[in-house]
Enzyme design. Structure first.
Site, PDB file in Angstrom:
ATOM      1  N   GLY A  17       0.737  -1.331  -0.128  1.00 38.74           N
ATOM      2  CA  GLY A  17       0.046   0.022  -0.076  1.00 38.74           C
ATOM      3  C   GLY A  17       0.873   1.144   0.092  1.00 38.74           C
ATOM      4  N   ASN A  19       1.832   2.875  -2.658  1.00 42.78           N
ATOM      5  CA  ASN A  19       0.952   4.031  -3.557  1.00 42.78           C
ATOM      6  C   ASN A  19      -0.173   4.502  -2.896  1.00 42.78           C
ATOM      7  OD1 ASN A  19       2.497   4.066  -6.277  1.00 42.78           O
ATOM      8  ND2 ASN A  19       2.584   1.945  -5.733  1.00 42.78           N
ATOM      9  N   ARG A  70     -14.811 -16.446 -10.539  1.00 41.44           N
ATOM     10  CA  ARG A  70     -14.009 -15.203 -10.581  1.00 41.44           C
ATOM     11  C   ARG A  70     -15.117 -14.047 -10.810  1.00 41.44           C
ATOM     12  NH1 ARG A  70      -9.502 -13.901 -14.765  1.00 41.44           N
ATOM     13  NH2 ARG A  70     -11.153 -12.725 -15.675  1.00 41.44           N
ATOM     14  N   ASN A 112      -4.348   2.350 -13.371  1.00 39.18           N
ATOM     15  CA  ASN A 112      -3.714   1.385 -12.822  1.00 39.18           C
ATOM     16  C   ASN A 112      -1.974   1.624 -12.817  1.00 39.18           C
ATOM     17  OD1 ASN A 112      -2.724  -1.350 -11.653  1.00 39.18           O
ATOM     18  ND2 ASN A 112      -1.676  -1.886 -13.788  1.00 39.18           N
ATOM     19  N   HIS A 114       1.779   0.513 -12.851  1.00 32.23           N
ATOM     20  CA  HIS A 114       2.792  -0.595 -13.167  1.00 32.23           C
ATOM     21  C   HIS A 114       3.972  -0.316 -13.179  1.00 32.23           C
ATOM     22  CE1 HIS A 114       3.381  -4.550 -14.898  1.00 32.23           C
ATOM     23  NE2 HIS A 114       4.191  -3.918 -15.922  1.00 32.23           N
ATOM     24  N   SER A 141       4.860   3.393 -15.222  1.00 35.43           N
ATOM     25  CA  SER A 141       3.814   3.566 -16.147  1.00 35.43           C
ATOM     26  C   SER A 141       2.320   3.661 -15.404  1.00 35.43           C
ATOM     27  CB  SER A 141       3.447   2.683 -17.311  1.00 35.43           C
ATOM     28  OG  SER A 141       4.767   2.534 -17.894  1.00 35.43           O
ATOM     29  N   THR A 146      -7.988  -1.728 -19.137  1.00 34.81           N
ATOM     30  CA  THR A 146      -9.060  -2.636 -20.083  1.00 34.81           C
ATOM     31  C   THR A 146      -9.067  -3.799 -19.997  1.00 34.81           C
ATOM     32  OG1 THR A 146      -7.057  -2.711 -21.892  1.00 34.81           O
ATOM     33  CG2 THR A 146      -8.491  -0.546 -21.645  1.00 34.81           C
ATOM     34  N   LEU A 149      -4.441  -7.322 -20.133  1.00 34.72           N
ATOM     35  CA  LEU A 149      -3.582  -6.993 -18.881  1.00 34.72           C
ATOM     36  C   LEU A 149      -2.481  -6.195 -18.911  1.00 34.72           C
ATOM     37  CD1 LEU A 149      -2.736  -7.936 -15.841  1.00 34.72           C
ATOM     38  CD2 LEU A 149      -1.284  -9.798 -17.046  1.00 34.72           C
ATOM     39  N   ASP A 150      -2.343  -5.029 -18.121  1.00 33.59           N
ATOM     40  CA  ASP A 150      -1.329  -4.295 -18.585  1.00 33.59           C
ATOM     41  C   ASP A 150      -1.209  -3.586 -19.901  1.00 33.59           C
ATOM     42  OD1 ASP A 150      -0.641  -4.689 -15.790  1.00 33.59           O
ATOM     43  OD2 ASP A 150       0.920  -6.179 -16.267  1.00 33.59           O
ATOM     44  N   GLU A 179       7.487   6.252  -8.618  1.00 33.69           N
ATOM     45  CA  GLU A 179       6.141   5.533  -9.072  1.00 33.69           C
ATOM     46  C   GLU A 179       5.008   6.663  -8.161  1.00 33.69           C
ATOM     47  OE1 GLU A 179       6.315   1.591  -8.863  1.00 33.69           O
ATOM     48  OE2 GLU A 179       4.193   1.266  -8.213  1.00 33.69           O
TER      49      GLU A 179
HETATM   50  C1  GRF Z   1       3.940  -1.334  -7.214  1.00 34.24           C
HETATM   51  O1  GRF Z   1       5.297  -1.404  -7.682  1.00 34.24           O
HETATM   52  C2  GRF Z   1       2.945  -1.210  -8.342  1.00 34.24           C
HETATM   53  O2  GRF Z   1       3.543  -0.563  -9.301  1.00 34.24           O
HETATM   54  C3  GRF Z   1       2.842  -2.559  -8.827  1.00 34.24           C
HETATM   55  O3  GRF Z   1       2.757  -3.321  -7.315  1.00 34.24           O
HETATM   56  C4  GRF Z   1       3.312  -2.356  -6.495  1.00 34.24           C
HETATM   57  C5  GRF Z   1       2.744  -2.150  -5.274  1.00 34.24           C
HETATM   58  O4  GRF Z   1       3.220  -1.517  -4.279  1.00 34.24           O
HETATM   59  N1  GRF Z   1       1.570  -2.833  -9.195  1.00 34.24           N
HETATM   60  P1  GRF Z   1       2.366  -0.906  -3.064  1.00 34.24           P
HETATM   61  O5  GRF Z   1       1.435  -2.093  -2.573  1.00 34.24           O
HETATM   62  O6  GRF Z   1       1.707   0.358  -3.663  1.00 34.24           O
HETATM   63  O7  GRF Z   1       3.463  -0.554  -2.039  1.00 34.24           O
END
Ligand code: GRF
Length: 223
Positions: A17, A19, A70, A112, A114, A141, A146, A149-150, A179
């Site tokens: 978490g 981000n 799912r 998202n 990535h 990025s 969509t 995936l990615d 990021e």
């Molecule tokens: C990040 O590197 C994000 O880009 C990827 O998973 C990681 C998640 O990190 N999709 P966090 O949970 O936000 O610390």
């Protein structure tokens, strides 16, 4: 701005978490005019949920194991997300594939983050794969989500050098440091209405974007 007037963000996260924390901190610091109206996870033990609750944000986990299929899990999850009426849905380290039936209707307001310079290194273990391929540059990025995936249209990127002696951990740390401001700046741009997804292309100020926006050293986009 009164809370009720702020744009509403929902965040999906499966793990650490950091981000999510970057968004929480940007809002608390007055750097992002928005409100996180819910954090959702597929893992009850995700530290992201604890970060949300510590910030006074409603946080919910839903276990995929409670559903036979799912699609049923995704539908239940998105029913909860929709109930919060988000203007923007941010996948920030959400580690499950999202079914086409929930993504397709929401692509224009789901993003998202990535950890690679897409379209390079979709999927997992991006840092180790970049090193194994001898990449000299790597990064992160943010793209519209969509069913591919990615693979959704890329809005913005942050680039870092690959340095001699790097291993996956040092490279991951360098990318993560960029990021976080990348995600905050992209969320800000999306909420401002300047960024939009139309006919499968990212538009900036109503014109198709020729290439992803690039985060500069001052954590804003190059104009
Ligand atoms: C990040 O590197 C994000 O880009 C990827 O998973 C990681 C998640 O990190 N999709 P966090 O949970 O936000 O610390």
């Amino acid at each position: 701005m009164a809370d009720a007037a702020l744009p509403r963000i929902a965040v999906l996260a499966s793990g650490r978490g950091s981000n999510l924390q970057a968004l929480i901190d940007a809002i608390a610091g007055g750097d992002l005019a928005a409100r996180i109206v819910g954090v959702f996870s597929d893992r009850a033990e995700a530290p992201a949920l604890a970060r949300a609750r510590a910030a006074g944000i409603a946080a919910e986990a839903l276990s995929p194991r409670a559903f036979a299929e799912r699609d049923a899990f995704d539908s239940a999850l998105f029913a909860r997300i929709d109930a919060r009426q988000p203007d923007l849905i941010v996948c920030a380290g959400y580690l499950r594939l999202l079914g086409a039936h929930v993504v397709a209707a929401r692509s224009a307001r789901t993003i998202n983050v990535h950890p690679s310079l897409l379209p390079a290194f979709k999927g997992l273990r991006t840092h180790a794969r970049a090193l194994a391929e001898g990449a000299t540059e790597h990064g992160a990025s943010v793209h519209f989500v969509t069913p591919d995936l990615d693979g959704g249209p890329v809005i913005a990127q942050a680039r870092v050098p690959v340095l001699p002696g790097d291993d996956a951990a040092t490279l991951a740390a360098r990318v993560l440091a960029r990021e976080h401001p990348l995600l905050v700046e992209t969320v800000r741009a999306c909420l401002s209405g300047r960024i939009a997804l139309r006919e499968d292309r990212v538009h900036l100020d109503d014109a198709p974007l020729a290439a992803p926006l690039q985060l500069t050293a001052n954590n804003r986009f190059a104009s």
